[in-house]
Scaffold this active site. Structure first.
Site, PDB file in Angstrom:
ATOM      1  N   TYR A 124       2.586  -5.356  -0.323  1.00 37.53           N
ATOM      2  CA  TYR A 124       3.027  -5.029  -1.687  1.00 37.53           C
ATOM      3  C   TYR A 124       3.850  -6.197  -2.221  1.00 37.53           C
ATOM      4  CZ  TYR A 124       5.769  -3.013  -5.475  1.00 37.53           C
ATOM      5  OH  TYR A 124       6.348  -2.784  -6.701  1.00 37.53           O
ATOM      6  N   GLU A 126       2.767  -6.452 -10.628  1.00 39.59           N
ATOM      7  CA  GLU A 126       2.752  -5.791  -9.317  1.00 39.59           C
ATOM      8  C   GLU A 126       1.372  -5.937  -8.702  1.00 39.59           C
ATOM      9  OE1 GLU A 126       4.518  -1.574  -8.406  1.00 39.59           O
ATOM     10  OE2 GLU A 126       2.362  -1.341  -8.621  1.00 39.59           O
TER      11      GLU A 126
END
Ligand code: GDP
Ligand code: MN
Length: 382
Positions: free
Chosen positions: A101, A189
């Protein structure tokens, strides 16, 4: 403005972040043709601005044209948490060794950018944060200094990724920082940021929020407009320049200031009602802005009463009251209205409203009285 995954990936690609080859498709035939060009196996991905598409069945692997058609047929038109899929992204499938992530956003309290990186990607980062705070490596970046290669490397090392990909991860994350800053984003993101089985670092998903305040210097953002069906009420409000969020109750709310608008929604709940919307008309509360706000609320068929909650500051009570009265003359309002007017020259304002009061228009001195009156009227109207 939020981007779709495929738009985010197109933006990433411009900054040199590796993404899979892919094409958008709005129809089953186009999906199959795109898959042939992209090369099998492909992933058929629902393009909606909501997370958890995978879990909802909006992301499927296809090994040939027939499977692509099958998945495209199933996914187009699918409702994913209130978002109807109108477009697919067909991309060449990746072989995944690790899912990480990565993100950049603004840490307002620190007045710095915040990068977050975790070896536990693929799932929601909030869940990772809940279960294991240390699983996320954080870096604060002073916007003046920018993200240096050394700081980026330390950040990556703190995340305990596969050490073999450290250099590549540093490269990708420096580019992601460029997307975020030069690209004027509020959020970038990548979840998951993957390592492929042959060791390449690669963005498998993209979530990007552009900073609307920077719109004037990005004419190229025009290409990102459209597609996602906004709530029609939100579209109308956006066209009128109002800060509006559609909710599912029946008390239409108009307030000046975001804080007061939120407090107004809260107090409607508090006295047993449900707001139909959040609407902040800003500080001015001029007749035109009030008329625009009333029009948006009036066009919402679920609204059964309207609660106008204005705190006069620089705009004085009598100006607000005159604005409301003028606006009522411009818009033919279907629902009863309850007004709470307070602040600078509230008395003068209330005196003006007094001469216009009827069973369709009442003024109450306090928020809670006004909320009760509005909720009562919404109830008796159903
Ligand atoms: P989200 O569910 O909306 O976050 O959509 P993602 O694009 O992040 O995809 C969800 C999950 O699908 C990923 O975490 C992967 O596990 C899986 N996935 C997506 N693309 C591929 C791919 O090309 N190959 C493989 N093996 N899995 C994929
Ligand atoms: Mn994802």
């Amino acid at each position: 403005m939020d981007l779709f995954e495929y738009q985010g990936k197109q933006l990433f690609a411009r900054y040199g972040i590796p993404v899979s080859a892919g094409e958008p498709a709005d129809r089953v035939d186009d999906a199959a043709a795109a898959a042939e060009r992209v090369g099998f196996p492909v992933v058929v991905k629902a393009q909606v601005q909501v997370g958890g598409r995978g879990k909802a069945g909006g992301i499927k692997l296809a090994n040939d044209a027939a499977e692509t058609r099958q998945h495209a047929e199933n996914i187009l038109g699918m409702d994913i948490r209130g978002h109807v899929v109108q477009r697919l992204w067909i991309e060449h499938a990746s072989d995944i060794a690790h899912e990480y992530y990565a993100s950049f956003t603004l840490d307002r309290s620190a007045k710095q950018h915040l990068g977050m990186l975790s070896a536990q990607g693929g799932i929601e980062i909030e869940k990772v944060a809940e279960t294991d705070h240390d699983a996320i490596s954080r870096v604060h970046v002073d916007p003046v200094d920018g993200l240096t290669r050394d700081a980026c490397r330390a950040w990556v090392e703190g995340a305990r990724l596969d050490p073999a990909v450290t250099d590549d991860a540093v490269d990708v994350l420096l580019k992601l920082y460029d997307v975020y800053t030069k690209g004027d984003c509020d959020l970038v993101e990548i979840n998951p940021l993957i390592v492929t089985t042959d060791g390449r670092v690669h963005a498998l998903d993209a979530k990007v929020t552009l900073d609307d305040n920077a719109r004037f210097r990005h004419p190229e953002w025009d290409e990102f407009e459209g597609l996602e069906k906004l709530d029609p009420r939100e579209r109308e409000a956006a066209e009128k320049g109002l800060q509006y969020v559609g909710l599912d109750g029946n008390v239409g709310v108009i307030a000046n200031g975001a804080g007061l608008a939120m407090a107004t929604c809260d107090i409607v709940h508090e006295v047993g009602g449900r707001p139909a919307n959040f609407l902040d008309i800003g500080g001015g509360a001029s007749a035109q802005v009030m008329a625009n706000a009333l029009e948006v609320i009036n066009n919402d068929p679920s609204v059964k009463s309207i609660f106008i909650n204005i705190f006069g500051g620089i705009t004085k009570g009598e100006e607000v009251a005159n604005g409301i009265v003028q606006a009522l003359g411009q818009v033919n309002i279907a629902s009863p209205i309850v007004i709470r007017l307070d602040g600078t020259n509230a008395e003068q304002g209330r005196a003006i409203l007094k001469s216009h009061e009827s069973d369709r228009l009442v003024s109450k001195p306090t928020m809670v009285d006004a909320a009760r009156a509005a909720v009562e009227r919404a109830g008796s109207a159903t």
